[in-house]
Design a protein around this motif. Structure first.
Motif, PDB file in Angstrom:
ATOM      1  N   LEU A  67       0.827  -1.209   0.099  1.00 20.35           N
ATOM      2  CA  LEU A  67      -0.020  -0.115   0.018  1.00 20.35           C
ATOM      3  C   LEU A  67       0.721   1.338  -0.099  1.00 20.35           C
ATOM      4  O   LEU A  67       0.365   2.393  -0.616  1.00 20.35           O
ATOM      5  CB  LEU A  67      -0.842  -0.171   1.146  1.00 20.35           C
ATOM      6  CG  LEU A  67      -2.086  -1.004   0.972  1.00 20.35           C
ATOM      7  CD1 LEU A  67      -2.811  -1.040   2.428  1.00 20.35           C
ATOM      8  CD2 LEU A  67      -2.930  -0.907  -0.227  1.00 20.35           C
ATOM      9  N   THR A  68       1.867   1.330   0.474  1.00 22.46           N
ATOM     10  CA  THR A  68       2.803   2.297   0.537  1.00 22.46           C
ATOM     11  C   THR A  68       3.442   2.666  -0.646  1.00 22.46           C
ATOM     12  O   THR A  68       3.665   3.935  -1.174  1.00 22.46           O
ATOM     13  CB  THR A  68       4.044   2.233   1.672  1.00 22.46           C
ATOM     14  OG1 THR A  68       3.531   1.996   2.988  1.00 22.46           O
ATOM     15  CG2 THR A  68       5.095   3.147   1.869  1.00 22.46           C
ATOM     16  N   GLN A  69       3.875   1.554  -1.498  1.00 25.03           N
ATOM     17  CA  GLN A  69       4.578   1.531  -2.827  1.00 25.03           C
ATOM     18  C   GLN A  69       3.385   2.139  -3.678  1.00 25.03           C
ATOM     19  O   GLN A  69       3.637   3.180  -4.628  1.00 25.03           O
ATOM     20  CB  GLN A  69       5.111   0.539  -3.236  1.00 25.03           C
ATOM     21  CG  GLN A  69       5.970  -0.165  -2.403  1.00 25.03           C
ATOM     22  CD  GLN A  69       7.224   0.680  -2.720  1.00 25.03           C
ATOM     23  OE1 GLN A  69       7.755   1.063  -1.433  1.00 25.03           O
ATOM     24  NE2 GLN A  69       7.806   1.092  -3.775  1.00 25.03           N
ATOM     25  N   ILE A  70       2.056   1.797  -3.661  1.00 24.48           N
ATOM     26  CA  ILE A  70       0.997   2.094  -4.315  1.00 24.48           C
ATOM     27  C   ILE A  70       0.665   3.663  -4.095  1.00 24.48           C
ATOM     28  O   ILE A  70       0.455   4.398  -4.977  1.00 24.48           O
ATOM     29  CB  ILE A  70      -0.168   1.280  -4.367  1.00 24.48           C
ATOM     30  CG1 ILE A  70       0.072  -0.088  -4.828  1.00 24.48           C
ATOM     31  CG2 ILE A  70      -1.473   1.945  -4.845  1.00 24.48           C
ATOM     32  CD1 ILE A  70      -1.001  -0.953  -4.504  1.00 24.48           C
ATOM     33  N   PHE A  71       0.735   3.900  -2.992  1.00 25.73           N
ATOM     34  CA  PHE A  71       0.292   5.447  -2.691  1.00 25.73           C
ATOM     35  C   PHE A  71       1.573   6.437  -3.157  1.00 25.73           C
ATOM     36  O   PHE A  71       1.274   7.310  -3.731  1.00 25.73           O
ATOM     37  CB  PHE A  71       0.367   5.715  -0.923  1.00 25.73           C
ATOM     38  CG  PHE A  71       0.403   7.028  -0.785  1.00 25.73           C
ATOM     39  CD1 PHE A  71      -0.833   7.706  -0.822  1.00 25.73           C
ATOM     40  CD2 PHE A  71       1.316   7.905  -0.055  1.00 25.73           C
ATOM     41  CE1 PHE A  71      -1.095   8.878  -0.460  1.00 25.73           C
ATOM     42  CE2 PHE A  71       0.956   9.239   0.348  1.00 25.73           C
ATOM     43  CZ  PHE A  71      -0.104   9.701   0.066  1.00 25.73           C
ATOM     44  N   ALA A 113       2.598  10.173  -9.842  1.00 25.71           N
ATOM     45  CA  ALA A 113       1.947  10.339 -10.975  1.00 25.71           C
ATOM     46  C   ALA A 113       1.220  11.584 -10.846  1.00 25.71           C
ATOM     47  O   ALA A 113       1.043  12.564 -11.880  1.00 25.71           O
ATOM     48  CB  ALA A 113       0.907   9.355 -10.911  1.00 25.71           C
ATOM     49  N   PHE A 114       0.380  12.004  -9.919  1.00 21.95           N
ATOM     50  CA  PHE A 114      -0.196  13.302  -9.681  1.00 21.95           C
ATOM     51  C   PHE A 114       0.825  14.537  -9.788  1.00 21.95           C
ATOM     52  O   PHE A 114       0.535  15.632 -10.352  1.00 21.95           O
ATOM     53  CB  PHE A 114      -0.883  13.469  -8.290  1.00 21.95           C
ATOM     54  CG  PHE A 114      -2.149  12.614  -8.369  1.00 21.95           C
ATOM     55  CD1 PHE A 114      -3.288  13.000  -9.269  1.00 21.95           C
ATOM     56  CD2 PHE A 114      -2.489  11.588  -7.646  1.00 21.95           C
ATOM     57  CE1 PHE A 114      -4.458  12.327  -9.381  1.00 21.95           C
ATOM     58  CE2 PHE A 114      -3.746  10.832  -7.885  1.00 21.95           C
ATOM     59  CZ  PHE A 114      -4.800  11.344  -8.714  1.00 21.95           C
ATOM     60  N   TRP A 115       1.953  14.479  -9.119  1.00 23.30           N
ATOM     61  CA  TRP A 115       2.830  15.486  -9.101  1.00 23.30           C
ATOM     62  C   TRP A 115       3.523  15.851 -10.603  1.00 23.30           C
ATOM     63  O   TRP A 115       3.395  16.765 -10.903  1.00 23.30           O
ATOM     64  CB  TRP A 115       4.101  15.020  -8.237  1.00 23.30           C
ATOM     65  CG  TRP A 115       5.243  16.048  -8.378  1.00 23.30           C
ATOM     66  CD1 TRP A 115       6.398  15.992  -8.931  1.00 23.30           C
ATOM     67  CD2 TRP A 115       5.374  16.987  -7.586  1.00 23.30           C
ATOM     68  NE1 TRP A 115       7.209  16.951  -8.733  1.00 23.30           N
ATOM     69  CE2 TRP A 115       6.626  17.832  -7.779  1.00 23.30           C
ATOM     70  CE3 TRP A 115       4.502  17.915  -6.436  1.00 23.30           C
ATOM     71  CZ2 TRP A 115       7.043  19.022  -7.276  1.00 23.30           C
ATOM     72  CZ3 TRP A 115       4.866  19.139  -5.923  1.00 23.30           C
ATOM     73  CH2 TRP A 115       6.162  19.568  -6.233  1.00 23.30           C
ATOM     74  N   LEU A 165       1.123  19.666 -16.997  1.00 26.64           N
ATOM     75  CA  LEU A 165       0.229  20.485 -17.422  1.00 26.64           C
ATOM     76  C   LEU A 165       0.313  21.991 -17.383  1.00 26.64           C
ATOM     77  O   LEU A 165      -0.083  22.499 -18.060  1.00 26.64           O
ATOM     78  CB  LEU A 165      -1.312  20.269 -16.608  1.00 26.64           C
ATOM     79  CG  LEU A 165      -1.877  18.955 -16.820  1.00 26.64           C
ATOM     80  CD1 LEU A 165      -3.072  18.324 -16.040  1.00 26.64           C
ATOM     81  CD2 LEU A 165      -2.412  18.848 -18.446  1.00 26.64           C
ATOM     82  N   LEU A 166       1.228  22.179 -16.213  1.00 26.38           N
ATOM     83  CA  LEU A 166       1.438  23.659 -16.132  1.00 26.38           C
ATOM     84  C   LEU A 166       2.438  24.106 -17.398  1.00 26.38           C
ATOM     85  O   LEU A 166       2.376  25.312 -17.795  1.00 26.38           O
ATOM     86  CB  LEU A 166       2.273  23.890 -14.680  1.00 26.38           C
ATOM     87  CG  LEU A 166       1.609  24.061 -13.733  1.00 26.38           C
ATOM     88  CD1 LEU A 166       2.324  24.059 -12.278  1.00 26.38           C
ATOM     89  CD2 LEU A 166       0.554  24.990 -13.567  1.00 26.38           C
TER      90      LEU A 166
END
Length: 165
Positions: free
Chosen positions: A79-83, A89-91, A97-98
């Protein structure tokens, strides 16, 4: 894909991570093409999909013997690795996008249309040069036969087509 987990998996597990990465790459590449996304160099398949797998893999395979904590070894790291992979990915998406939205609005996002054609031409030229090189070489048996008939000393394993340095 193995870079992120190289220090925390056993050798045989690294092989499995690489094999899964091959499937991830092929699947992601086909999906991107099917979606009609213009990714000439498969950047998403290599860095996005395989990178995500590489970050998640220690959650499965990480061995306590080498500092890991994967679920296949009784650990709880998955779960830590997935998080962590999700945060990355979000970063990356946010920062991309910027940069990409203003470039698209300015019409400066796409390189010349000939990039794919240039890559295909260069690859075809490389294949042709490789085929020429292969067709111009004699077989090792033929080289040894020529050497023996010319009176040169021919030791086992020696390739007389190229001078020793």
């Amino acid at each position: 894909a193995i870079s992120a987990s190289a220090a925390t998996v056993m050798h045989w597990e690294a092989l499995l991570v690489g094999l899964v990465a091959a499937v991830v790459y092929a699947s992601a590449s086909a999906l991107v093409r099917r979606a009609g996304v213009d990714d000439v160099v498969d950047a998403f398949a290599v860095h996005g999909a395989c990178g995500f797998w590489g970050v998640v893999a220690p959650g499965f395979f990480g061995s306590a013997e080498v500092g890991g904590n994967g679920i296949f070894h009784g650990g709880d790291q998955l779960l830590t690795q997935i998080f962590a992979a999700g945060v990355i990915a979000f970063w990356v998406a946010g920062l991309s996008l910027l940069v990409l939205i203003p470039l698209r609005l300015a019409g400066a996002l796409r390189e010349a249309e000939g990039l794919q054609r240039d890559l295909e031409r260069d690859f075809a030229a490389m294949v042709k040069a490789f085929e020429r090189a292969l067709s111009s070489r004699r077989s090792p048996t033929q080289s040894r036969t020529d050497a023996m008939s010319s009176g040169k000393d021919c030791r086992p394993g020696e390739d007389l087509r190229y001078p020793a340095v």
